[in-house]
Design a protein around this motif. Sequence first.
Motif, PDB file in Angstrom:
ATOM      1  N   PHE A   7      -0.625  -5.896   1.367  1.00  0.00           N
ATOM      2  CA  PHE A   7       0.306  -4.904   0.677  1.00  0.00           C
ATOM      3  C   PHE A   7       0.292  -3.317   1.262  1.00  0.00           C
ATOM      4  O   PHE A   7       1.373  -2.640   1.647  1.00  0.00           O
ATOM      5  N   ARG A   8      -1.071  -3.023   1.627  1.00  0.00           N
ATOM      6  CA  ARG A   8      -1.182  -1.742   2.038  1.00  0.00           C
ATOM      7  C   ARG A   8      -0.655  -1.567   3.759  1.00  0.00           C
ATOM      8  O   ARG A   8       0.107  -0.636   3.896  1.00  0.00           O
ATOM      9  N   GLY A  11       3.144  -1.404   3.384  1.00  0.00           N
ATOM     10  CA  GLY A  11       3.589  -0.154   2.703  1.00  0.00           C
ATOM     11  C   GLY A  11       3.586   0.622   3.832  1.00  0.00           C
ATOM     12  O   GLY A  11       4.554   1.499   4.101  1.00  0.00           O
ATOM     13  N   PHE A  12       2.532   0.865   4.538  1.00  0.00           N
ATOM     14  CA  PHE A  12       2.511   1.539   5.875  1.00  0.00           C
ATOM     15  C   PHE A  12       3.251   1.271   6.884  1.00  0.00           C
ATOM     16  O   PHE A  12       3.947   2.289   7.299  1.00  0.00           O
ATOM     17  N   LEU A  14       6.349  -0.099   6.481  1.00  0.00           N
ATOM     18  CA  LEU A  14       7.811   0.199   5.986  1.00  0.00           C
ATOM     19  C   LEU A  14       7.769   1.749   5.981  1.00  0.00           C
ATOM     20  O   LEU A  14       8.883   2.255   6.334  1.00  0.00           O
ATOM     21  N   GLY A  15       6.990   2.400   5.364  1.00  0.00           N
ATOM     22  CA  GLY A  15       6.776   3.926   5.318  1.00  0.00           C
ATOM     23  C   GLY A  15       7.096   4.439   6.957  1.00  0.00           C
ATOM     24  O   GLY A  15       7.898   5.480   6.896  1.00  0.00           O
TER      25      GLY A  15
END
Length: 68
Positions: A7-8, A11-12, A14-15
């Motif tokens: 998930f991290r 998220g990284f 995607l960001g």
Amino acid sequence: MLMVGRFRLFGFLLGSTTAGAGMYYYVIDEYRISNELLTEDIYALQSAVQRIESYVKTLEEKVDLKRK
């Protein structure tokens, strides 16, 4: 625990992708604006040169008439 890591990472990524895309469009927009301003300045310079050329031609004609 492995799910939190994924998930991290997601998220990284995607960001980072979102920030990169935003920066890309910002730079492209700034490039377009500066290009338009430069084009306007070139046209203004061209116009000024044409006016000066016209003034010089007029002066040359007046000088030629005075000499005769």
